[in-house]
Design an enzyme around this catalytic site. Structure first.
Site, PDB file in Angstrom:
ATOM      1  N   LYS A 280      -8.531 -14.203 104.721  1.00 18.17           N
ATOM      2  CA  LYS A 280      -9.414 -12.744 104.109  1.00 18.17           C
ATOM      3  C   LYS A 280      -9.688 -13.467 102.654  1.00 18.17           C
ATOM      4  CE  LYS A 280      -6.740  -9.659 106.965  1.00 18.17           C
ATOM      5  NZ  LYS A 280      -5.817  -8.287 106.881  1.00 18.17           N
TER       6      LYS A 280
ATOM      7  N   TYR B 108     -13.351  -4.446 112.958  1.00 22.27           N
ATOM      8  CA  TYR B 108     -12.118  -3.655 112.708  1.00 22.27           C
ATOM      9  C   TYR B 108     -12.392  -2.108 113.327  1.00 22.27           C
ATOM     10  CZ  TYR B 108      -9.344  -7.231 110.141  1.00 22.27           C
ATOM     11  OH  TYR B 108      -8.765  -7.983 109.804  1.00 22.27           O
TER      12      TYR B 108
ATOM     13  N   PHE C  33      -6.278   3.598 106.169  1.00 21.75           N
ATOM     14  CA  PHE C  33      -6.276   2.192 105.557  1.00 21.75           C
ATOM     15  C   PHE C  33      -7.716   1.684 105.743  1.00 21.75           C
ATOM     16  CE2 PHE C  33      -3.935   1.264 109.409  1.00 21.75           C
ATOM     17  CZ  PHE C  33      -4.750   0.332 109.920  1.00 21.75           C
TER      18      PHE C  33
ATOM     19  N   ARG D 149       0.503 -15.411 115.972  1.00 25.88           N
ATOM     20  CA  ARG D 149       0.973 -14.111 115.430  1.00 25.88           C
ATOM     21  C   ARG D 149       2.516 -14.481 114.968  1.00 25.88           C
ATOM     22  NH1 ARG D 149      -2.248  -9.793 114.867  1.00 25.88           N
ATOM     23  NH2 ARG D 149      -0.184  -8.923 113.961  1.00 25.88           N
TER      24      ARG D 149
ATOM     25  N   THR E  51       2.466  -7.924 109.576  1.00 22.48           N
ATOM     26  CA  THR E  51       1.333  -7.379 109.074  1.00 22.48           C
ATOM     27  C   THR E  51       1.906  -7.043 107.418  1.00 22.48           C
ATOM     28  OG1 THR E  51       0.787  -6.062 110.856  1.00 22.48           O
ATOM     29  CG2 THR E  51      -0.131  -5.536 108.637  1.00 22.48           C
TER      30      THR E  51
ATOM     31  N   ARG F  83       1.879 -15.197 105.808  1.00 21.20           N
ATOM     32  CA  ARG F  83       2.045 -13.834 104.880  1.00 21.20           C
ATOM     33  C   ARG F  83       3.222 -13.962 103.993  1.00 21.20           C
ATOM     34  NH1 ARG F  83      -0.203 -10.008 110.014  1.00 21.20           N
ATOM     35  NH2 ARG F  83      -2.419  -9.945 109.367  1.00 21.20           N
TER      36      ARG F  83
ATOM     37  N   ASN G  45      -3.185  -9.380 103.138  1.00 23.55           N
ATOM     38  CA  ASN G  45      -2.002  -9.981 103.474  1.00 23.55           C
ATOM     39  C   ASN G  45      -2.609 -11.448 104.184  1.00 23.55           C
ATOM     40  OD1 ASN G  45      -3.488  -8.981 105.804  1.00 23.55           O
ATOM     41  ND2 ASN G  45      -2.111  -7.901 106.572  1.00 23.55           N
TER      42      ASN G  45
ATOM     43  N   HIS H  65      -5.989 -12.797 109.128  1.00 23.65           N
ATOM     44  CA  HIS H  65      -6.161 -12.010 110.410  1.00 23.65           C
ATOM     45  C   HIS H  65      -5.909 -12.951 111.544  1.00 23.65           C
ATOM     46  CE1 HIS H  65      -7.739  -9.356 113.801  1.00 23.65           C
ATOM     47  NE2 HIS H  65      -8.267 -10.444 113.957  1.00 23.65           N
TER      48      HIS H  65
ATOM     49  N   GLU I  77     -13.234 -11.509 119.692  1.00 20.84           N
ATOM     50  CA  GLU I  77     -13.215 -11.940 118.176  1.00 20.84           C
ATOM     51  C   GLU I  77     -14.026 -13.197 118.163  1.00 20.84           C
ATOM     52  OE1 GLU I  77      -9.418 -11.297 116.880  1.00 20.84           O
ATOM     53  OE2 GLU I  77      -9.473  -8.907 116.928  1.00 20.84           O
TER      54      GLU I  77
HETATM   55  N1  UDP Z   1      -3.520  -2.543 107.028  1.00 22.09           N
HETATM   56  C1  UDP Z   1      -3.545  -1.882 105.886  1.00 22.09           C
HETATM   57  N2  UDP Z   1      -2.457  -0.875 105.909  1.00 22.09           N
HETATM   58  C2  UDP Z   1      -1.593  -0.741 107.109  1.00 22.09           C
HETATM   59  C3  UDP Z   1      -1.812  -1.283 108.317  1.00 22.09           C
HETATM   60  C4  UDP Z   1      -2.813  -2.278 108.328  1.00 22.09           C
HETATM   61  O1  UDP Z   1      -3.844  -1.946 104.892  1.00 22.09           O
HETATM   62  O2  UDP Z   1      -0.635   0.323 107.207  1.00 22.09           O
HETATM   63  C5  UDP Z   1      -4.542  -3.464 106.947  1.00 22.09           C
HETATM   64  C6  UDP Z   1      -4.044  -4.852 107.071  1.00 22.09           C
HETATM   65  O3  UDP Z   1      -4.822  -5.703 106.202  1.00 22.09           O
HETATM   66  C7  UDP Z   1      -3.990  -5.524 108.310  1.00 22.09           C
HETATM   67  C8  UDP Z   1      -5.186  -4.751 108.992  1.00 22.09           C
HETATM   68  O4  UDP Z   1      -5.374  -3.611 108.248  1.00 22.09           O
HETATM   69  O5  UDP Z   1      -3.915  -6.738 108.624  1.00 22.09           O
HETATM   70  C9  UDP Z   1      -5.264  -4.770 110.360  1.00 22.09           C
HETATM   71  O6  UDP Z   1      -4.031  -3.927 110.848  1.00 22.09           O
HETATM   72  P1  UDP Z   1      -3.242  -4.396 112.000  1.00 22.09           P
HETATM   73  O7  UDP Z   1      -2.235  -3.203 112.318  1.00 22.09           O
HETATM   74  O8  UDP Z   1      -4.108  -4.630 113.171  1.00 22.09           O
HETATM   75  O9  UDP Z   1      -2.270  -5.682 111.311  1.00 22.09           O
HETATM   76  P2  UDP Z   1      -2.380  -7.168 112.027  1.00 22.09           P
HETATM   77  O10 UDP Z   1      -2.850  -7.100 113.294  1.00 22.09           O
HETATM   78  O11 UDP Z   1      -3.561  -7.839 110.812  1.00 22.09           O
HETATM   79  O12 UDP Z   1      -0.875  -7.545 111.605  1.00 22.09           O
HETATM   80 MG    MG Z   2      -4.464  -6.526 114.492  1.00 19.63          MG
END
Ligand code: UDP
Ligand code: MG
Length: 136
Positions: free
Chosen positions: A9, A49, A57, A85, A91, A102, A112, A115, A126
Site C-alpha cells: 500500500k 475494493y 471505512f 494470508r 487486518t 502487518r 496496514n 493487501h 485481482e
Molecule cells: N479496513 C479499515 N477498517 C476496517 C476494515 C478494513 O480501514 O474496519 C481497510 C484495511 O486497509 C483493510 C481493507 O480495508 O486492509 C480491506 O478490508 P478487509 O476486511 O478485506 O481486510 P484484509 O483482507 O485487507 O485483511
Molecule cells: Mg480483504
C-alpha cells in the site's frame, strides 16, 4: 503451485518499507511472477475494493489507496492464497501475530501495509485487474 495477488500500500512504499516487505515475502517462500509500480485513480481503487462499497471505512480506503504509488505483485507458492494470508497477519495490526508483515510494518487497521487476496477465485480476478492476460 498456485498464485495470489499482494499489493504494497502507498504509505508502506512512501515510508521506504517496500524492499523489506518484498524480501519478507521471498524469505517466506514466495516467488514473484509479476510486479509493477503504479498510481491508482479513485475509479480504479473504488472498483478494486467494490466489495467494501458502503462500509464506513470505504472512502478512507480509497483515499489511502490513491495517495501514492502501490506495488502489486503476483506471488507463487503451494497454497499461495492461504499462505500469504498467514504471512501478512490479521487486518488489525494489534491482532497480527508476531513477525507477520502487518505486525512489523502496519501503522493502523487502515494503514496496514499490504493487501492479499482472500480466495483462489478472487486471486484470479485481482491478478487480472493489475496484470491483464495480454500483458503477461
Ligand atoms: N479496513 C479499515 N477498517 C476496517 C476494515 C478494513 O480501514 O474496519 C481497510 C484495511 O486497509 C483493510 C481493507 O480495508 O486492509 C480491506 O478490508 P478487509 O476486511 O478485506 O481486510 P484484509 O483482507 O485487507 O485483511
Ligand atoms: Mg480483504
Amino acid at each position: 503451485m498456485n498464485h495470489t495477488l499482494a499489493i504494497i500500500k502507498p504509505h508502506a512504499v512512501g515510508s521506504g518499507n517496500a524492499g523489506k516487505i518484498i524480501a519478507h515475502l521471498e524469505n517466506s517462500g514466495f516467488s514473484i511472477k509479476a510486479i509493477k509500480l503504479l498510481v491508482l485513480n479513485r475509479e480504479q481503487a473504488g472498483a478494486f475494493y467494490s466489495v467494501h462499497e458502503g462500509k464506513p471505512f470505504y472512502e478512507e480506503l480509497v483515499d489511502l489507496m490513491t495517495s501514492g504509488p502501490v506495488i502489486p505483485m503476483v506471488l507463487e507458492a503451494d497454497e499461495a492464497v492461504e499462505k500469504l494470508r498467514e504471512v501478512i497477519g490479521a487486518t488489525d495490526p494489534a491482532e497480527a501475530a508476531e513477525g507477520t508483515v502487518r505486525n512489523l510494518y502496519a501503522e493502523s487497521k487502515g494503514r496496514n501495509a499490504i493487501h492479499a487476496s482472500d480466495s483462489d477465485e478472487n486471486a484470479q480476478i485481482e491478478i487480472g485487474f493489475f496484470f491483464p492476460q495480454g500483458e503477461r
